[in-house]
Design a protein around this motif. Structure first.
Motif, PDB file in Angstrom:
ATOM      1  N   UNK A   1       0.905  -1.377  -0.053  1.00  0.00           N
ATOM      2  CA  UNK A   1      -0.105  -0.115  -0.153  1.00  0.00           C
ATOM      3  C   UNK A   1       0.919   1.333   0.107  1.00  0.00           C
ATOM      4  N   UNK A   2       0.480   2.086  -0.805  1.00  0.00           N
ATOM      5  CA  UNK A   2       1.287   3.302  -0.884  1.00  0.00           C
ATOM      6  C   UNK A   2       0.396   4.559  -0.279  1.00  0.00           C
ATOM      7  N   UNK A   3      -0.842   4.830  -0.610  1.00  0.00           N
ATOM      8  CA  UNK A   3      -1.660   5.548  -0.146  1.00  0.00           C
ATOM      9  C   UNK A   3      -3.089   4.996  -0.075  1.00  0.00           C
ATOM     10  N   UNK A   4      -3.954   5.717   1.257  1.00  0.00           N
ATOM     11  CA  UNK A   4      -5.284   5.204   1.274  1.00  0.00           C
ATOM     12  C   UNK A   4      -6.241   6.376   1.408  1.00  0.00           C
ATOM     13  N   UNK A   5      -7.399   6.167   0.885  1.00  0.00           N
ATOM     14  CA  UNK A   5      -8.400   7.400   0.851  1.00  0.00           C
ATOM     15  C   UNK A   5      -9.810   6.908   1.122  1.00  0.00           C
ATOM     16  N   UNK A   6     -10.568   7.887   1.145  1.00  0.00           N
ATOM     17  CA  UNK A   6     -12.196   7.485   1.237  1.00  0.00           C
ATOM     18  C   UNK A   6     -12.750   6.880   0.095  1.00  0.00           C
ATOM     19  N   UNK A   7     -13.702   6.273   0.074  1.00  0.00           N
ATOM     20  CA  UNK A   7     -14.082   5.427  -1.050  1.00  0.00           C
ATOM     21  C   UNK A   7     -14.824   6.156  -2.115  1.00  0.00           C
ATOM     22  N   UNK A   8     -15.517   7.148  -1.496  1.00  0.00           N
ATOM     23  CA  UNK A   8     -16.329   7.828  -2.530  1.00  0.00           C
ATOM     24  C   UNK A   8     -15.506   8.795  -3.511  1.00  0.00           C
ATOM     25  N   UNK A   9     -15.719   8.949  -4.703  1.00  0.00           N
ATOM     26  CA  UNK A   9     -15.055   9.894  -5.699  1.00  0.00           C
ATOM     27  C   UNK A   9     -14.681  11.174  -5.443  1.00  0.00           C
ATOM     28  N   UNK A  10     -13.901  11.929  -5.291  1.00  0.00           N
ATOM     29  CA  UNK A  10     -13.662  13.344  -5.141  1.00  0.00           C
ATOM     30  C   UNK A  10     -14.257  14.179  -5.878  1.00  0.00           C
ATOM     31  N   UNK A  11     -15.284  14.986  -5.352  1.00  0.00           N
ATOM     32  CA  UNK A  11     -15.963  15.830  -6.012  1.00  0.00           C
ATOM     33  C   UNK A  11     -14.952  16.791  -7.108  1.00  0.00           C
ATOM     34  N   UNK A  12     -15.712  17.349  -8.159  1.00  0.00           N
ATOM     35  CA  UNK A  12     -14.714  18.035  -8.956  1.00  0.00           C
ATOM     36  C   UNK A  12     -14.288  19.412  -8.252  1.00  0.00           C
TER      37      UNK A  12
END
Length: 601
Positions: A126-137
């Protein structure tokens, strides 16, 4: 120590056989009440009908599929399906592109997933972890803020793998509904963006460091806690080959270093990726040097078993989608089954008629033994269908029909041994015991050959032939149980009844009809050797008028009819020698003097 009487041993053996039947019936009855068991055997595709699925390969622009990939996929799918039990599945290719899978009954969702999933497993850091939702534009990083690698990556965990294009993909990927589909056939030498659908997290993962082909074995079970206690969490246990063990040790050493430096560093995690999805991303808390690892997550027993089966038999070279699914009927199989059962009934009736004609009342022992063997086999097939998903096919029915003759053959061998003992002048009780000692060796040798043939045929064959081999081997085992635990004890008890013990003419064990001559004739007379072979009556000497008269009796004719060629030749030589001695020496004393002179000279 007191010796156990044969009658007591026979009753005890029959009691144990009854206990076995009761235990099997209770097991099947309990399964039908509280489980998924049924009193009727499960039927295979040719007898029950089922579901036919056409699998289409998942390909991206310009990708071609060759015959080797399809044949490898067929082999792996067959192993996966067979791993769930003898289910008589039919798997083949179509038009050099699709794979057709025909399964009996209606397959479950787990079975569908087991068939179509590629099961391409890999281990990526693993390099990076983020929230599951797509990032708003409006919240995405502007182009000038996107990460730019400052150097060439030095290992799979290096953050220099993340460039602007990869980070843009990371921002636009959604791991919550609607979920972004994972990329197919991702390059193992490059980083990817992947989702954990169970937790909703998304990851940037480095290149593959341990491929799934380095897994040598996989199984599942309840996870062991830190103190060795068993938890209630299911896990999939992996064993790597030597190359995989070396790679895994190097990776866990590096990840453990990240953990020691910063417990919150996401690079301390090692993602387990299956078909493009993260199924677990545990923190490497120790260096694993023995090549054994465990995958934990939100597994149920069924999902853990499914994953272990996929990994155990290897990954498909390509992924598939189910293009179509339809129900298929068993009309043809039903007609063939009717004809097969009719043939089996005719064969069974012929065995019954022959047994009663040849052995009279003793033939009923054969009939009841066949009934016991059939009931035992039926219970075994029904229980195996419940516990091992065994399905009875038309070929399996053929194996059961063939087994009728083989089972009856065991009883005939035993009965003929008893008759041989009666012809030698023994009583029925002794004949049963002596005949059993001789017959059981023959029966064991015969069934050993049957079992060996069934085992070899089962492992070298595929499809319905395996069903034939399975029932052939199963009936051989049932035959041994019945002969040892029913037929022999029953005859031990019948031998002590008046009807059989006194040799009633309808018992099938009448010594007179068998041409038997007792050892002791009374009045100090004993049976002569010639009488054993020829069945001469009354103790008369060979060549005498009374012997000639006895030779024409029914017992004599029966004894001569049952002689082998060797026995006939021996009898002829003995008669010739007896005749020459009688013609050459009318005076016994003179014959004795001549013999003495000959010996002296």
């Amino acid at each position: 120590m007191a010796r156990i009487r044969p009658t007591s041993m026979a009753r005890r053996t029959l009691l144990w056989l009854g206990i076995i039947f009761i235990a099997l019936a209770m097991l099947l009855g309990g399964g039908s009440i509280w489980g998924q068991a049924s009193w009727a055997p499960k039927l295979a595709l040719d007898l029950e009908g089922g579901t036919q699925m056409i699998l289409t390969p998942k390909v991206q622009g310009g990708q071609s599929i060759n015959d080797d990939q399809l044949n490898q996929a067929v082999s792996i799918i067959r192993q996966r399906v067979d791993g769930t039990g003898v289910s008589e599945a039919e798997i083949s290719t179509q038009s050099g592109r699709n794979v057709i899978v025909s399964l009996p009954g209606t397959p479950s969702a787990e079975t569908r997933e087991l068939i179509k999933a590629s099961a391409d497993m890999s281990f990526r850091p693993v390099i990076t972890i983020g929230q599951g939702a797509a990032t708003p534009a409006d919240q995405m990083l502007p182009p000038d803020k996107l990460p730019v690698p400052t150097a060439a990556p030095t290992n799979a965990s290096d953050q220099n793998w993340v460039d602007a294009a990869l980070y843009k993909t990371f921002e636009t990927t959604s791991c919550v509904p609607p979920v972004t589909e994972p990329p197919t056939n991702a390059d193992p030498a490059k980083p990817v963006v992947s989702c954990d659908l169970a937790s909703g997290a998304k990851y940037i993962l480095g290149p593959v460091e341990v491929p799934g082909k380095d897994i040598s074995d996989a199984n599942y079970g309840l996870q062991q806690g830190a103190q060795g206690a068993t938890t209630n969490q299911w896990s999939v246990n992996l064993k790597f080959n030597s190359d995989g063990a070396t790679k895994f040790r190097e990776v866990t050493s590096r990840l453990n270093g990240f953990l020691q430096a910063n417990p919150q560093d996401p690079r301390a995690q090692f993602a387990i990726v299956l078909d493009g999805r993260v199924i677990s991303a545990p923190v490497s808390q120790a260096v694993i040097s023995d090549g054994n690892s465990s995958i934990t997550g939100n597994f149920t027993e069924a999902s853990a078993k499914s994953l272990a089966d996929k990994l155990k038999f290897g990954a498909l070279p390509i992924s598939f989608d189910i293009q179509s699914e339809q129900q298929i009927s068993a009309t043809l199989g039903g007609q063939q089954l009717e004809m097969g059962l009719l043939a089996g009934i005719i064969g069974l009736l012929l065995v019954v008629v022959y047994s009663l004609f040849q052995y009279r009342a003793l033939g009923f022992v054969t009939i009841f033994s066949l009934v016991v063997a059939g009931a035992l086999t039926y219970l075994a097939i029904a229980i195996l269908g419940w516990t091992q998903n065994y399905r009875l096919s038309l070929a399996g029915v053929a194996g059961l029909i063939v087994a009728i003759g083989q089972t009856a053959d065991s009883f005939i061998v035993y009965f003929e041994r008893i008759r041989d003992e009666l012809r030698d002048g023994r009583g029925l009780v002794a004949a049963v015991e002596n005949g059993w000692r001789r017959a059981k060796r023959t029966v064991l040798a015969s069934k050993a050959v049957n079992l060996l043939a069934a085992v070899v045929l089962y492992f070298v064959a595929v499809g319905s032939v395996r069903g034939f081999a399975f029932t052939l081997g199963l009936t051989a085992i049932a035959d041994l149980i019945v002969v040892f635990m029913f037929t022999h004890p029953t005859l031990q008890l019948l031998a002590r009844t008046r009807f059989f013990g006194e040799g009633h003419r309808f018992s099938g064990l009448d010594p007179k009809r068998l041409g038997a001559v007792p050892l002791y004739r009374g009045a100090g007379r004993f049976r002569e050797p010639m009488q054993v072979t020829l069945g001469v009556k009354g103790g008369a000497k060979p060549g005498s008028a009374s012997a000639a008269k006895g030779k024409n009796s029914g017992a004599q004719a029966e004894a001569e009819r049952r002689q082998t060629i060797a026995e006939r030749r021996l009898a002829a030589r003995q008669e010739q020698m007896a005749g020459s001695r009688g013609a050459g020496s009318a005076d016994p004393s003179k014959g004795s003097q001549d013999a003495a002179k000959e010996n002296k000279s």
